[in-house]
Design a protein around this motif. Structure first.
Motif, PDB file in Angstrom:
ATOM      1  N   GLU A 273      41.088  46.042  38.623  1.00  0.00           N
ATOM      2  CA  GLU A 273      41.930  47.171  39.509  1.00  0.00           C
ATOM      3  C   GLU A 273      43.478  47.201  39.136  1.00  0.00           C
ATOM      4  O   GLU A 273      44.138  48.333  39.007  1.00  0.00           O
ATOM      5  CB  GLU A 273      41.584  47.061  40.914  1.00  0.00           C
ATOM      6  N   THR A 293      49.716  42.239  43.869  1.00  0.00           N
ATOM      7  CA  THR A 293      49.541  42.415  45.334  1.00  0.00           C
ATOM      8  C   THR A 293      47.874  42.897  45.347  1.00  0.00           C
ATOM      9  O   THR A 293      46.865  42.459  46.025  1.00  0.00           O
ATOM     10  CB  THR A 293      50.206  43.359  46.297  1.00  0.00           C
ATOM     11  N   LEU A 294      47.668  44.086  44.463  1.00  0.00           N
ATOM     12  CA  LEU A 294      46.119  44.583  44.210  1.00  0.00           C
ATOM     13  C   LEU A 294      45.312  43.654  44.038  1.00  0.00           C
ATOM     14  O   LEU A 294      44.006  43.503  44.348  1.00  0.00           O
ATOM     15  CB  LEU A 294      46.243  45.969  43.514  1.00  0.00           C
ATOM     16  N   MET A 296      45.045  40.442  44.213  1.00  0.00           N
ATOM     17  CA  MET A 296      44.730  39.402  45.253  1.00  0.00           C
ATOM     18  C   MET A 296      43.748  39.967  46.377  1.00  0.00           C
ATOM     19  O   MET A 296      43.264  39.205  47.233  1.00  0.00           O
ATOM     20  CB  MET A 296      45.995  38.880  46.056  1.00  0.00           C
ATOM     21  N   THR A 297      43.271  41.308  46.236  1.00  0.00           N
ATOM     22  CA  THR A 297      42.145  41.652  47.227  1.00  0.00           C
ATOM     23  C   THR A 297      41.117  40.947  47.368  1.00  0.00           C
ATOM     24  O   THR A 297      40.663  40.653  46.273  1.00  0.00           O
ATOM     25  CB  THR A 297      41.986  43.171  46.848  1.00  0.00           C
ATOM     26  N   GLY A 298      40.584  40.368  48.469  1.00  0.00           N
ATOM     27  CA  GLY A 298      39.458  39.542  48.566  1.00  0.00           C
ATOM     28  C   GLY A 298      39.428  38.171  48.332  1.00  0.00           C
ATOM     29  O   GLY A 298      38.545  37.645  48.477  1.00  0.00           O
ATOM     30  N   LYS A 300      40.357  34.312  48.811  1.00  0.00           N
ATOM     31  CA  LYS A 300      39.680  33.414  50.035  1.00  0.00           C
ATOM     32  C   LYS A 300      40.147  32.130  49.727  1.00  0.00           C
ATOM     33  O   LYS A 300      39.260  31.578  48.649  1.00  0.00           O
ATOM     34  CB  LYS A 300      38.455  33.548  50.479  1.00  0.00           C
TER      35      LYS A 300
END
Ligand SMILES: Cc1cc2nc3c(=O)[nH]c(=O)nc-3n(C[C@H](O)[C@H](O)[C@H](O)COP(=O)(O)OP(=O)(O)OC[C@H]3O[C@@H](n4cnc5c(N)ncnc54)[C@H](O)[C@@H]3O)c2cc1C
Ligand code: SF4
Length: 328
Positions: A273, A293-294, A296-298, A300
């Motif tokens: 992405e 930033t994008l 790092m989506t998801g 955990k």
């Protein structure tokens, strides 16, 4: 003492047959991972099939590809002129891995197949689903500083330790294998697996299949590249986080972007992405920050690796900055 049989076939077919026909046989190349695993009691093959007698060391340019034999040593690949000219990102990643002595023994095939460095996997006293399916994962509630922030499961949170593989994911390499059922080509993205409920299966290689070579398709990604490895010590250590960044930039605009991370998942973690987002944008820190930033989506984290939630995006931005040749 654990007894095992040792054979050194001189043909690929004999090597494949020797492993395919014995449930407890394994190939051995440089031995830098497998011998450690045997000494620690993590694995106990009945038969070792030494592949060093096979002619699999060649590095050559073919129409449309760079071809690297599975037995080419990590040090040789890192210093090879064709690799430096056509795929310098691979050379950078290899040079950052292990120590000079290890790179002089470690092979391309063995590097792809190396197993996780999760300390519980090596400690045969403690539960580990990867070593002994169904026993549990000691790392989830244990000391998980080195562990995954992407793609983990309730069964396993280990990471793939290779540097080379992060560059190969970015460069969209193909793994060429030969097995009892014939030859096949596996796109790098499909080679390693996420743990899911079967963390003991690291990859999609079938029993008896031998990695013969890798092929890297030609690209225009030799100029704006950077492999960034963040680790505890510079002499040698596995990555806490690593980033392989490759850009194709024309008059300041990004025409192609490839990004993958190491030290964050059970397989080299492609940032699809973020790559898409960067295409058509100016190569600026503002856009690199948005991509990070994008990416790092998801994500955990676990108790001891929350620092990776900051280290990972910072590393992405820094790798992109260096790849683009921007001043600090
Ligand atoms: C102290 C230390 C530090 C290290 N640091 C790093 C690091 O910073 N970064 C990094 O990336 N790596 C690091 N490594 C790992 C090192 O890169 C691997 O051990 C090495 O690449 C494995 O290659 P090998 O040829 O020795 O494999 P082997 O140990 O011979 O084999 C490993 C596995 O691959 C299988 N195998 C080997 N060749 C083939 C083939 N052609 N087809 C199918 N299966 C095959 C074997 O059956 C075995 O399961 C480190 C290792 C050590 C010991
Ligand atoms: S993280 Fe994976 S390798 Fe480590 S203890 Fe858990 S199951 Fe085993």
């Amino acid at each position: 003492m654990i007894q095992f049989e040792y054979v050194k076939p001189s043909t690929q077919k004999a090597a494949v047959n020797a492993v395919a026909k014995n449930a407890n046989a394994q190939f051995i190349a440089g031995g830098t991972n497998l011998v450690d695993l045997m000494k620690r009691g993590v694995t106990a093959p009945q038969k070792l099939v030494d592949i060093n007698g096979l002619p699999l060391k060649e590095i050559k340019k073919t129409p449309g590809h760079l071809y690297i034999g599975a037995l080419a040593l990590n040090s040789v690949v890192a210093g090879n002129n064709l690799v430096l000219q056509h795929q310098p990102l691979l050379a950078q990643a290899l040079a950052s891995g292990a120590s000079p002595q290890l790179r002089n023994m470690a092979t391309v095939g063995g590097n792809i197949m190396q197993r996780t460095r999760c300390s519980y996997f090596y400690d045969t006293v403690l539960p580990c689903n990867k070593r002994e399916p169904g026993t549990g994962c000691s790392a989830i509630e244990g000391y998980n500083r080195m562990h995954a922030i992407f793609g983990s499961s309730l069964s396993c949170i280990a990471v793939h330790p290779s540097d080379m593989c992060v560059a190969l994911a970015t460069l969209e390499a193909v793994v060429m294998v030969s097995g009892p059922g014939g030859d096949r080509r596996i796109p790098f993205a499909d080679f390693h697996r996420l743990p899911g409920e079967t963390p003991h299966i690291d990859n999609n290689l079938q029993k008896g299949e031998l990695i013969v070579a890798i092929e890297i398709p030609d690209n225009n990604l030799a100029k704006n590249i950077h492999y960034l490895k963040v680790r505890d010590r510079a002499s040698y250590a596995f990555a806490l986080v690593s980033v392989a960044a490759a850009l194709q930039i024309n008059n300041g605009t990004i025409e192609k972007a490839r990004l993958a991370m190491g030290g964050v998942a059970h397989k080299p973690w492609r940032l699809f992405e973020a790559e898409k987002m960067l295409v058509g944008k100016e190569a600026t820190m503002e856009h690199f920050k948005a991509a990070a930033t994008l990416a790092m989506t998801g994500a955990k984290a676990f108790e001891h690796n929350t620092f990776k939630l900051k280290m990972a995006p910072n590393s992405i931005m820094e790798a992109l900055r260096v790849a683009a040749g921007l001043e600090v």
